[in-house]
Design a protein around this motif. Structure first.
Motif, mmCIF file in Angstrom:
data_model
loop_
_atom_site.group_PDB
_atom_site.id
_atom_site.type_symbol
_atom_site.label_atom_id
_atom_site.label_comp_id
_atom_site.label_asym_id
_atom_site.label_seq_id
_atom_site.Cartn_x
_atom_site.Cartn_y
_atom_site.Cartn_z
ATOM 1 N N GLN A 1 -46.273 -37.764 -7.327
ATOM 2 C CA GLN A 1 -46.986 -37.926 -6.052
ATOM 3 C C GLN A 1 -46.388 -39.078 -5.243
ATOM 4 O OE1 GLN A 1 -49.588 -36.065 -4.741
ATOM 5 N NE2 GLN A 1 -49.293 -37.277 -2.900
ATOM 6 N N ASN A 2 -46.122 -40.209 -5.911
ATOM 7 C CA ASN A 2 -45.551 -41.363 -5.211
ATOM 8 C C ASN A 2 -44.134 -41.093 -4.722
ATOM 9 O OD1 ASN A 2 -47.787 -43.080 -5.345
ATOM 10 N ND2 ASN A 2 -47.279 -43.708 -7.417
ATOM 11 N N VAL A 3 -43.347 -40.351 -5.480
ATOM 12 C CA VAL A 3 -41.995 -39.990 -5.039
ATOM 13 C C VAL A 3 -42.072 -39.099 -3.809
ATOM 14 C CG1 VAL A 3 -39.920 -38.680 -5.654
ATOM 15 C CG2 VAL A 3 -40.898 -40.303 -7.281
ATOM 16 N N ILE A 4 -42.979 -38.125 -3.819
ATOM 17 C CA ILE A 4 -43.144 -37.242 -2.654
ATOM 18 C C ILE A 4 -43.597 -38.059 -1.448
ATOM 19 C CG2 ILE A 4 -44.534 -35.350 -1.700
ATOM 20 C CD1 ILE A 4 -44.475 -34.116 -4.531
ATOM 21 N N ASP A 5 -44.555 -38.965 -1.649
ATOM 22 C CA ASP A 5 -45.005 -39.842 -0.558
ATOM 23 C C ASP A 5 -43.830 -40.630 0.012
ATOM 24 O OD1 ASP A 5 -47.563 -38.977 -0.987
ATOM 25 O OD2 ASP A 5 -48.294 -40.860 -1.851
ATOM 26 N N PHE A 6 -43.026 -41.218 -0.880
ATOM 27 C CA PHE A 6 -41.878 -42.016 -0.438
ATOM 28 C C PHE A 6 -40.902 -41.179 0.375
ATOM 29 C CE2 PHE A 6 -37.453 -43.230 -1.198
ATOM 30 C CZ PHE A 6 -37.443 -44.466 -0.594
ATOM 31 N N LEU A 7 -40.592 -39.975 -0.101
ATOM 32 C CA LEU A 7 -39.641 -39.119 0.614
ATOM 33 C C LEU A 7 -40.162 -38.744 1.999
ATOM 34 C CD1 LEU A 7 -38.448 -36.819 -2.302
ATOM 35 C CD2 LEU A 7 -37.177 -38.684 -1.207
ATOM 36 N N ILE A 8 -41.442 -38.433 2.080
ATOM 37 C CA ILE A 8 -42.017 -38.055 3.367
ATOM 38 C C ILE A 8 -42.063 -39.257 4.315
ATOM 39 C CG2 ILE A 8 -44.121 -37.246 4.515
ATOM 40 C CD1 ILE A 8 -44.557 -35.464 2.015
ATOM 41 N N VAL A 9 -42.463 -40.423 3.792
ATOM 42 C CA VAL A 9 -42.496 -41.627 4.624
ATOM 43 C C VAL A 9 -41.090 -41.968 5.107
ATOM 44 C CG1 VAL A 9 -42.880 -44.123 4.583
ATOM 45 C CG2 VAL A 9 -44.596 -42.602 3.620
ATOM 46 N N SER A 10 -40.112 -41.915 4.207
ATOM 47 C CA SER A 10 -38.727 -42.223 4.582
ATOM 48 C C SER A 10 -38.225 -41.262 5.648
ATOM 49 C CB SER A 10 -37.814 -42.148 3.363
ATOM 50 O OG SER A 10 -38.208 -43.064 2.395
ATOM 51 N N PHE A 11 -38.496 -39.977 5.476
ATOM 52 C CA PHE A 11 -38.044 -38.989 6.457
ATOM 53 C C PHE A 11 -38.745 -39.189 7.796
ATOM 54 C CE2 PHE A 11 -38.091 -34.707 8.375
ATOM 55 C CZ PHE A 11 -36.721 -34.524 8.492
ATOM 56 N N SER A 12 -40.036 -39.515 7.758
ATOM 57 C CA SER A 12 -40.775 -39.758 9.005
ATOM 58 C C SER A 12 -40.220 -40.969 9.743
ATOM 59 C CB SER A 12 -42.258 -39.983 8.711
ATOM 60 O OG SER A 12 -42.820 -38.865 8.075
ATOM 61 N N ILE A 13 -39.940 -42.030 9.012
ATOM 62 C CA ILE A 13 -39.369 -43.227 9.639
ATOM 63 C C ILE A 13 -37.992 -42.918 10.199
ATOM 64 C CG2 ILE A 13 -38.492 -45.551 9.152
ATOM 65 C CD1 ILE A 13 -40.872 -45.850 7.216
ATOM 66 N N PHE A 14 -37.196 -42.131 9.461
ATOM 67 C CA PHE A 14 -35.876 -41.726 9.946
ATOM 68 C C PHE A 14 -35.989 -40.993 11.284
ATOM 69 C CE2 PHE A 14 -32.897 -38.142 10.207
ATOM 70 C CZ PHE A 14 -31.719 -38.845 10.372
ATOM 71 N N LEU A 15 -36.919 -40.032 11.359
ATOM 72 C CA LEU A 15 -37.111 -39.294 12.609
ATOM 73 C C LEU A 15 -37.574 -40.210 13.729
ATOM 74 C CD1 LEU A 15 -38.764 -35.980 11.362
ATOM 75 C CD2 LEU A 15 -36.405 -36.342 12.101
ATOM 76 N N PHE A 16 -38.483 -41.118 13.418
ATOM 77 C CA PHE A 16 -39.012 -42.046 14.408
ATOM 78 C C PHE A 16 -37.882 -42.925 14.965
ATOM 79 C CE2 PHE A 16 -41.250 -46.083 15.434
ATOM 80 C CZ PHE A 16 -42.085 -45.590 16.428
ATOM 81 N N ILE A 17 -37.053 -43.462 14.097
ATOM 82 C CA ILE A 17 -35.932 -44.307 14.527
ATOM 83 C C ILE A 17 -34.919 -43.503 15.314
ATOM 84 C CG2 ILE A 17 -33.949 -45.642 13.673
ATOM 85 C CD1 ILE A 17 -35.827 -46.670 11.465
ATOM 86 N N LYS A 18 -34.697 -42.262 14.908
ATOM 87 C CA LYS A 18 -33.759 -41.392 15.628
ATOM 88 C C LYS A 18 -34.239 -41.162 17.062
ATOM 89 C CE LYS A 18 -31.342 -37.062 15.012
ATOM 90 N NZ LYS A 18 -30.053 -37.155 14.361
ATOM 91 N N ILE A 19 -35.529 -40.938 17.239
ATOM 92 C CA ILE A 19 -36.096 -40.736 18.580
ATOM 93 C C ILE A 19 -35.954 -42.017 19.411
ATOM 94 C CG2 ILE A 19 -38.261 -40.374 19.831
ATOM 95 C CD1 ILE A 19 -39.046 -38.444 17.526
ATOM 96 N N ILE A 20 -36.267 -43.155 18.805
ATOM 97 C CA ILE A 20 -36.150 -44.428 19.529
ATOM 98 C C ILE A 20 -34.708 -44.673 19.942
ATOM 99 C CG2 ILE A 20 -36.268 -46.941 19.248
ATOM 100 C CD1 ILE A 20 -38.820 -46.491 17.634
ATOM 101 N N ASN A 21 -33.767 -44.425 19.034
ATOM 102 C CA ASN A 21 -32.350 -44.621 19.356
ATOM 103 C C ASN A 21 -31.897 -43.697 20.484
ATOM 104 O OD1 ASN A 21 -31.974 -46.682 17.538
ATOM 105 N ND2 ASN A 21 -31.238 -45.346 15.915
ATOM 106 N N ARG A 22 -32.440 -42.494 20.534
ATOM 107 C CA ARG A 22 -32.098 -41.573 21.612
ATOM 108 C C ARG A 22 -32.550 -42.133 22.958
ATOM 109 N NH1 ARG A 22 -34.057 -35.933 20.529
ATOM 110 N NH2 ARG A 22 -32.291 -35.962 19.112
ATOM 111 N N PHE A 23 -33.778 -42.686 22.984
ATOM 112 C CA PHE A 23 -34.266 -43.294 24.218
ATOM 113 C C PHE A 23 -33.414 -44.497 24.608
ATOM 114 C CE2 PHE A 23 -38.564 -41.392 23.158
ATOM 115 C CZ PHE A 23 -38.482 -40.425 24.145
#
Length: 137
Positions: free
Chosen positions: A78-100
């Motif tokens: 469960q914690n590994v899945i949480d980590f992967l999802i959090v990491s991917f979400s942060i990656f997407l968030f940073i990607k959007i910010i960098n695009r702006f």
């Protein structure tokens, strides 16, 4: 020493870090809720209702008042899945910010090019006026 601390605390980087930590905490709560309330029920439905948190391997059974000794690998999954999802979400968030940011930089470069064209034109006008003054005087 107090003056140095004040300068340190007021620096932009420290304030940015503080804001980042606060937003990160709130973002973490949102992602944790998304994992626990949206994604894991879907995964549970796809896997036949398995809840990873309660998966365990019993090393020694409980006897009387002595609790069982278990290897709780489900909580780890469960914690590994949480980590992967959090990491991917942060990656997407940073990607959007960098695009702006890159769009903003492109606009700034265009403005600089326009400004430099205007500066070049003004320099040419100045040089022409100067050459006319030199030829007259």
């Amino acid at each position: 020493m107090l003056k140095e601390f004040k300068e340190f605390a007021i620096k932009g980087n420290v304030l940015d870090l503080a804001v980042g930590v606060i937003i990160g905490g709130a973002f973490g709560k949102i992602v944790t809720s998304m994992v626990n309330d949206i994604i894991m029920p879907i995964i549970g439905a796809l896997t036949g209702g398995i809840n990873f948190t309660y998966l365990k391997f019993v090393i020694k059974e409980a006897h009387g008042d002595v609790p069982a000794v278990t290897f709780n690998y489900g909580n780890f999954i469960q914690n590994v899945i949480d980590f992967l999802i959090v990491s991917f979400s942060i990656f997407l968030f940073i990607k959007i910010i960098n695009r702006f940011k890159s769009e903003k930089k492109e606009e700034e470069v265009i403005e600089e090019i326009k400004l430099s064209e205007e500066v070049l034109l003004l320099q040419e006008i100045r040089d022409l006026l100067k050459s006319k003054e030199d030829s007259i005087g």
